[in-house]
Design an enzyme around this catalytic site. Structure first.
Site, PDB file in Angstrom:
ATOM      1  N   VAL A  12      -8.680 -11.019 -27.854  1.00 14.89           N
ATOM      2  CA  VAL A  12     -10.117 -11.156 -28.085  1.00 14.89           C
ATOM      3  C   VAL A  12     -10.899 -10.991 -26.789  1.00 14.89           C
ATOM      4  CG1 VAL A  12     -11.950 -12.668 -28.932  1.00 14.89           C
ATOM      5  CG2 VAL A  12      -9.737 -12.640 -30.082  1.00 14.89           C
ATOM      6  N   ARG A  44      -2.858 -14.919 -15.619  1.00 13.88           N
ATOM      7  CA  ARG A  44      -1.963 -13.783 -15.460  1.00 13.88           C
ATOM      8  C   ARG A  44      -2.572 -12.734 -14.539  1.00 13.88           C
ATOM      9  NH1 ARG A  44      -1.730 -12.647 -21.734  1.00 13.88           N
ATOM     10  NH2 ARG A  44      -3.932 -13.157 -21.343  1.00 13.88           N
ATOM     11  N   LYS A 100     -11.255 -21.610 -33.183  1.00 14.29           N
ATOM     12  CA  LYS A 100     -11.467 -22.503 -34.332  1.00 14.29           C
ATOM     13  C   LYS A 100     -10.841 -23.874 -34.134  1.00 14.29           C
ATOM     14  CE  LYS A 100      -7.809 -19.698 -35.577  1.00 14.29           C
ATOM     15  NZ  LYS A 100      -7.639 -18.297 -35.147  1.00 14.29           N
ATOM     16  N   VAL A 127     -14.642 -18.515 -37.481  1.00 12.51           N
ATOM     17  CA  VAL A 127     -14.323 -18.460 -38.910  1.00 12.51           C
ATOM     18  C   VAL A 127     -14.548 -17.035 -39.393  1.00 12.51           C
ATOM     19  CG1 VAL A 127     -14.860 -19.305 -41.222  1.00 12.51           C
ATOM     20  CG2 VAL A 127     -15.044 -20.853 -39.256  1.00 12.51           C
ATOM     21  N   LYS A 200     -10.625 -23.736 -40.338  1.00 14.77           N
ATOM     22  CA  LYS A 200     -11.788 -22.927 -40.687  1.00 14.77           C
ATOM     23  C   LYS A 200     -12.615 -23.554 -41.798  1.00 14.77           C
ATOM     24  CE  LYS A 200      -9.510 -18.687 -39.141  1.00 14.77           C
ATOM     25  NZ  LYS A 200      -8.805 -17.449 -39.558  1.00 14.77           N
TER      26      LYS A 200
END
Length: 400
Positions: A12, A44, A100, A127, A200
């Site tokens: 994401v 990382r 979430k 969600v 959610k």
């Protein structure tokens, strides 16, 4: 120009950077000023990344930089993500998240802190991934009393059930295929045991009814018990099995929230939401029912929802968006087993025994491999159903 920091450079987080770069001109036109990623924080190393010059492992650099007005949290979990979110808000920076677990567990506290600091804490992507659902509930449906919200909230389980229904795969084979395609983690417990959907539906309940729902108190059943026999018997009755998160306003006050497999009529639109797609139904007293459909996960769909929140926060940098909920009042969350519905039962009974225990029933044309029968009951509460004795499967029926 507004400066943004992205915490976490996984699926994401990298998608957020990509969308902000690719759509920079469009974003600037809509916001009225340029939004630029100044830092990317990750433990990382990414030496080959085109954004290596923005990388840092030190969150305090972001925390102490007054130029950074918006922080995007895509780390996940409720550990370091919780700490960094609190520190960002305390440092006067609005926070956008797709997390979430964090919103479900700590949303009340973090929204309260954001309000105290006159900042935004936004979480559209937490969600439904790329499906617009939180903003419609809080804005477009604001004139409604929301009476029910339910839906397919997890793409992994929906993919597995679709494979079982359409291709006759066993649960185990469908799960392995989902893992091979990257739809399921090597440890898929949060998906197949219903935990992800639970978080959610808890967030949606918080928003729809204005009081906090603790996900630890939500009755949750995953899909590990669903068999091909259930799929076959349900089909012979004209139904398909889907894992739903559901939240219902109770007439006597309070709400019931739970996650479980359900039978949906094949004619119902939600039953045709297949593969990794999600579908969420909201029922309001003025609107009636409305369904929101789309990609519930994935790099760019989720990133698009995150970036939309970034844009919203940039527009509302001087005046926060009023979004949130209160602590739960006594008796707000009620026992979901008190809800009445028709039920699907598969059990080692004779037809006569089934009718004696459950009353008027509708028998499936198919039986399972061991010769057990399946049938639909009249409307009964969960407590009544479980009092009727042992069964191989017990699933609620949604008639639409």
């Amino acid at each position: 120009m507004k400066k943004v920091a992205v915490l976490g450079y996984g699926t994401v987080g990298s998608g957020v950077v990509e969308v902000m770069e690719q759509n920079a001109r469009f974003i600037e036109q809509n916001v009225g000023e340029t939004l630029e990623v100044k830092y990317i924080v990750d433990v990382r190393d990414f030496p080959d990344s085109p954004h290596a010059d923005k990388m840092t492992k030190d969150f305090s650099i972001v925390e102490n930089d007054p130029e950074v007005e918006i922080v995007v949290e895509t780390i996940g979990g409720a550990g370091i993500a919780y700490e960094f979110t609190k520190r960002s808000l305390q440092a006067g920076k609005s926070v956008i998240t797709s997390n979430k677990e964090l919103v479900a567990k700590h949303g009340l506290e973090l929204l309260g802190l954001a309000k105290e600091k006159n900042l935004n804490y936004l979480f559209e992507a937490s969600v439904g991934g790329g499906i617009p659902i939180i903003r419609p509930i809080t804005q477009c449906l604001a004139a409604n009393r929301i009476d029910e919200v339910y839906g397919i909230l997890n793409g992994t389980t929906n993919y597995i059930l679709t494979e079982m229904i359409q291709n006759g795969r066993s649960f185990e084979d469908a799960l392995k295929n989902a893992q091979a395609l990257g739809y399921a983690e090597q440890n898929p417990a949060a998906d197949i045991e219903g935990t992800d959907a639970c978080r959610k539906i808890s967030i949606l309940s918080d928003l729809c009814y204005g009081e906090e729902v603790d996900p630890n108190e939500v009755e949750t059943e995953g899909i590990t018990g669903v068999t091909l026999d259930d799929v076959k018997c349900a089909a012979s009755l004209g139904y398909r099995i889907k894992l739903l998160g559901r939240s219902v306003r109770r007439e006597e006050g309070g709400i019931s929230v739970y996650v479980a497999p359900h039978l949906l009529p094949e004619t119902l639109l939600l039953s045709r939401v297949d593969g990794v797609m999600n579908g969420i139904v909201v029922r309001g007293n003025a609107l009636g029912e409305s369904m929101f459909y789309g990609a519930g996960a994935g790099k760019l769909p989720t990133a698009s929802a995150v970036v939309a929140d970034v844009m919203d926060a940039a527009r509302h940098s001087k005046r926060r968006r009023d979004i949130g909920w209160e602590a739960a009042s006594e008796g707000h969350l009620k026992d979901a087993s008190e809800l009445e519905s028709r039920w699907y039962i598969r059990a080692a009974l004779t037809p006569e025994e089934a009718e004696a225990r459950y009353g008027n029933v509708v028998f499936a044309k198919a039986v399972d491999e061991e010769g057990r029968i399946a049938f639909l009951t009249e409307k009964k509460s969960g407590k009544e159903i479980f009092a009727c004795g042992e069964a191989e499967s017990r699933y609620r029926v949604i008639e639409g």
